[in-house]
Design a protein around this motif. Sequence first.
Motif, PDB file in Angstrom:
ATOM      1  N   TRP A  27      41.110  16.831  24.869  1.00  0.00           N
ATOM      2  CA  TRP A  27      40.109  17.758  25.375  1.00  0.00           C
ATOM      3  C   TRP A  27      39.996  18.994  24.488  1.00  0.00           C
ATOM      4  O   TRP A  27      40.921  19.799  24.422  1.00  0.00           O
ATOM      5  N   PRO A  28      38.872  19.196  23.820  1.00  0.00           N
ATOM      6  CA  PRO A  28      38.667  20.375  22.961  1.00  0.00           C
ATOM      7  C   PRO A  28      38.134  21.558  23.767  1.00  0.00           C
ATOM      8  O   PRO A  28      37.018  22.040  23.568  1.00  0.00           O
ATOM      9  N   ILE A  29      38.955  22.012  24.718  1.00  0.00           N
ATOM     10  CA  ILE A  29      38.498  22.997  25.706  1.00  0.00           C
ATOM     11  C   ILE A  29      39.133  24.371  25.481  1.00  0.00           C
ATOM     12  O   ILE A  29      40.329  24.482  25.207  1.00  0.00           O
ATOM     13  N   GLY A  30      38.323  25.415  25.628  1.00  0.00           N
ATOM     14  CA  GLY A  30      38.832  26.783  25.632  1.00  0.00           C
ATOM     15  C   GLY A  30      38.939  27.262  27.065  1.00  0.00           C
ATOM     16  O   GLY A  30      38.057  26.989  27.887  1.00  0.00           O
ATOM     17  N   LEU A  31      40.022  27.944  27.409  1.00  0.00           N
ATOM     18  CA  LEU A  31      40.223  28.453  28.761  1.00  0.00           C
ATOM     19  C   LEU A  31      40.492  29.951  28.715  1.00  0.00           C
ATOM     20  O   LEU A  31      41.090  30.453  27.759  1.00  0.00           O
ATOM     21  N   ALA A  32      40.075  30.661  29.745  1.00  0.00           N
ATOM     22  CA  ALA A  32      40.278  32.104  29.831  1.00  0.00           C
ATOM     23  C   ALA A  32      40.000  32.538  31.272  1.00  0.00           C
ATOM     24  O   ALA A  32      39.470  31.749  32.069  1.00  0.00           O
ATOM     25  N   PRO A  33      40.342  33.775  31.633  1.00  0.00           N
ATOM     26  CA  PRO A  33      40.001  34.265  32.975  1.00  0.00           C
ATOM     27  C   PRO A  33      38.503  34.118  33.241  1.00  0.00           C
ATOM     28  O   PRO A  33      37.684  34.513  32.413  1.00  0.00           O
ATOM     29  N   GLY A  34      38.164  33.552  34.375  1.00  0.00           N
ATOM     30  CA  GLY A  34      36.769  33.227  34.665  1.00  0.00           C
ATOM     31  C   GLY A  34      35.921  34.415  35.069  1.00  0.00           C
ATOM     32  O   GLY A  34      36.355  35.285  35.825  1.00  0.00           O
ATOM     33  N   MET A  35      34.690  34.430  34.565  1.00  0.00           N
ATOM     34  CA  MET A  35      33.707  35.421  34.984  1.00  0.00           C
ATOM     35  C   MET A  35      33.239  35.077  36.398  1.00  0.00           C
ATOM     36  O   MET A  35      33.131  33.921  36.766  1.00  0.00           O
ATOM     37  N   GLY A  36      32.948  36.071  37.182  1.00  0.00           N
ATOM     38  CA  GLY A  36      32.568  35.859  38.572  1.00  0.00           C
ATOM     39  C   GLY A  36      33.789  36.031  39.455  1.00  0.00           C
ATOM     40  O   GLY A  36      33.785  36.843  40.390  1.00  0.00           O
ATOM     41  N   ILE A  37      34.839  35.284  39.148  1.00  0.00           N
ATOM     42  CA  ILE A  37      36.083  35.419  39.910  1.00  0.00           C
ATOM     43  C   ILE A  37      36.687  36.796  39.687  1.00  0.00           C
ATOM     44  O   ILE A  37      37.165  37.441  40.623  1.00  0.00           O
ATOM     45  N   ASN A  38      36.665  37.269  38.429  1.00  0.00           N
ATOM     46  CA  ASN A  38      37.237  38.593  38.154  1.00  0.00           C
ATOM     47  C   ASN A  38      36.463  39.701  38.866  1.00  0.00           C
ATOM     48  O   ASN A  38      37.040  40.654  39.390  1.00  0.00           O
ATOM     49  N   ALA A  39      35.132  39.572  38.910  1.00  0.00           N
ATOM     50  CA  ALA A  39      34.314  40.564  39.612  1.00  0.00           C
ATOM     51  C   ALA A  39      34.581  40.513  41.113  1.00  0.00           C
ATOM     52  O   ALA A  39      34.632  41.552  41.788  1.00  0.00           O
ATOM     53  N   PHE A  40      34.742  39.298  41.649  1.00  0.00           N
ATOM     54  CA  PHE A  40      35.052  39.138  43.074  1.00  0.00           C
ATOM     55  C   PHE A  40      36.380  39.816  43.420  1.00  0.00           C
ATOM     56  O   PHE A  40      36.488  40.534  44.424  1.00  0.00           O
ATOM     57  N   VAL A  41      37.381  39.617  42.576  1.00  0.00           N
ATOM     58  CA  VAL A  41      38.692  40.223  42.815  1.00  0.00           C
ATOM     59  C   VAL A  41      38.624  41.746  42.709  1.00  0.00           C
ATOM     60  O   VAL A  41      39.140  42.474  43.563  1.00  0.00           O
ATOM     61  N   ALA A  42      37.962  42.251  41.665  1.00  0.00           N
ATOM     62  CA  ALA A  42      37.919  43.695  41.428  1.00  0.00           C
ATOM     63  C   ALA A  42      37.119  44.436  42.495  1.00  0.00           C
ATOM     64  O   ALA A  42      37.602  45.393  43.104  1.00  0.00           O
ATOM     65  N   TYR A  43      35.872  43.993  42.719  1.00  0.00           N
ATOM     66  CA  TYR A  43      34.970  44.738  43.589  1.00  0.00           C
ATOM     67  C   TYR A  43      34.978  44.261  45.032  1.00  0.00           C
ATOM     68  O   TYR A  43      34.641  45.023  45.939  1.00  0.00           O
ATOM     69  N   GLY A  44      35.370  43.001  45.242  1.00  0.00           N
ATOM     70  CA  GLY A  44      35.410  42.482  46.602  1.00  0.00           C
ATOM     71  C   GLY A  44      36.773  42.637  47.245  1.00  0.00           C
ATOM     72  O   GLY A  44      36.900  43.210  48.330  1.00  0.00           O
ATOM     73  N   VAL A  45      37.812  42.152  46.564  1.00  0.00           N
ATOM     74  CA  VAL A  45      39.148  42.122  47.152  1.00  0.00           C
ATOM     75  C   VAL A  45      39.851  43.470  47.045  1.00  0.00           C
ATOM     76  O   VAL A  45      40.360  44.007  48.039  1.00  0.00           O
ATOM     77  N   VAL A  46      39.900  44.037  45.832  1.00  0.00           N
ATOM     78  CA  VAL A  46      40.643  45.285  45.622  1.00  0.00           C
ATOM     79  C   VAL A  46      39.859  46.506  46.108  1.00  0.00           C
ATOM     80  O   VAL A  46      40.319  47.246  46.974  1.00  0.00           O
ATOM     81  N   ALA A  47      38.667  46.723  45.551  1.00  0.00           N
ATOM     82  CA  ALA A  47      37.882  47.904  45.940  1.00  0.00           C
ATOM     83  C   ALA A  47      37.277  47.755  47.326  1.00  0.00           C
ATOM     84  O   ALA A  47      37.290  48.687  48.127  1.00  0.00           O
ATOM     85  N   GLY A  48      36.733  46.566  47.629  1.00  0.00           N
ATOM     86  CA  GLY A  48      36.039  46.367  48.897  1.00  0.00           C
ATOM     87  C   GLY A  48      36.959  46.244  50.098  1.00  0.00           C
ATOM     88  O   GLY A  48      36.746  46.892  51.121  1.00  0.00           O
ATOM     89  N   MET A  49      38.007  45.393  49.989  1.00  0.00           N
ATOM     90  CA  MET A  49      38.890  45.148  51.124  1.00  0.00           C
ATOM     91  C   MET A  49      40.148  46.011  51.104  1.00  0.00           C
ATOM     92  O   MET A  49      40.905  46.032  52.074  1.00  0.00           O
TER      93      MET A  49
END
Length: 436
Positions: free
Chosen positions: A79-101
């Motif tokens: 598998w010639p795949i690149g992996l990294a922290p996902g976009m969308g999930i990071n925003a959900f964690v930052a603004y939804g989970v940490v800042a929001g909740m």
Amino acid sequence: MMEKYFEYRKHKTNFKTEVIAGVTTFLTMAYIMFLNPFILSGEFAGTEKGFFDFGAVFTATILATSVACFIMAFHGRTWPIGLAPGMGINAFVAYGVVAGMGYTPQAALGAVLVAGVIFLAISLTPLRAWLINSIPKSLKLGIGAGIGLFLAIIGLEIMGVVGDHPVTLVTLGDIKNPLVLLGCLAFVFMIVLEKMKIRGNIIIGILLFSIIAWATGLAKFNGVVGSIPPMTYLFEFDLKAALTAGMASIVFTLLFIDFFDTAGTLTSVANVAGKVDKKGKVQDINKAMLSDSVGTVAGAVMGTTTVTSYVESGAGVKAGGRTGMTSLVIGVLFLACLFFSPLATSLPKEIDGAALLYVAILFVRNITDIEWNDIAESGPAVVAMITMPLTYSISNGIALAFISYALIQIFTGKFGKTSPAIWVIAVFSVVSFYVA
């Protein structure tokens, strides 16, 4: 040694081609090393709300990306795949989970770890295939588009194009501001480069327009190379907080997004790489899913959000990448960027916002494949799309989409023809609103 391990001849490739493919994919996803710490640190919103530390996330992002790519290279192999922290999930964690909740970064990382372990367990069982086949295509596409619109509203806010309003809630920002205009031009420039089929359009746009901002005195330049920021969140996840009832919907959201995003990305890349057989079965997908899930666990331990397979990997596949050697090259190139933290802190937020808005487009464009002729399918998909940005929560969008889909199936007499997975997720979604 590389020839023997990755079997270049069998996959009709060679060392040079794999290296070029790795460099190509790296250029298309290199923006994440700047954008991920920017989002998780809440740079545009201010750090008083308890966001993540920028430097710690910068280091964790690069190391987690490298480790995940190495796992894919040596376990996935084909598998010639690149992996990294996902976009969308990071925003959900930052603004939804940490800042929001109001959860701490450590609690959020605990949730990422729990979701990663569950993903790992699912990847080892037949449950993986059952889940992938149980969720309707329109719902998957609607949720993906909703994540894109969620990223879009955040990106526009970061750029300064959208501002708050006491009556209408949102309004046009100060578009006369030179940095706002520069961010808008950066966004247009990235699209133009994509249209011209130039690789690395996002990272080129970020760096070029940041240089313009520095040269004109609109932004401060802190340098290019410096010491590696300490990993503040290494093994600092809070499992006790992550296993509370209130966190259940968060863990589910993280798991859902990672699972189906990974499945969709791998299927997409497999089609380009010729890894789909005549029956439509993806070859060696178990190894890729397992590598992805282990990468998520490693990322949580190091101090960043969910690590996932990147659809940008398709660029490397088109360049000839066919084996894990491509992933190995990506990992090595990210490791070489560990000393670039001063450069990361120099990027104007308006330029970062432009990159986020561009990424949002990549999420939204698949709505053309939604089954629009069947309103029972398209309706819940649209619910997911519009409620995510309007409620500022990915989890709310997923929950409301599944609840509405389940109700529509009941009232249209399709209860018996609907997968049990839909009922389980719908019931869980209803419960999550009461627990939250």
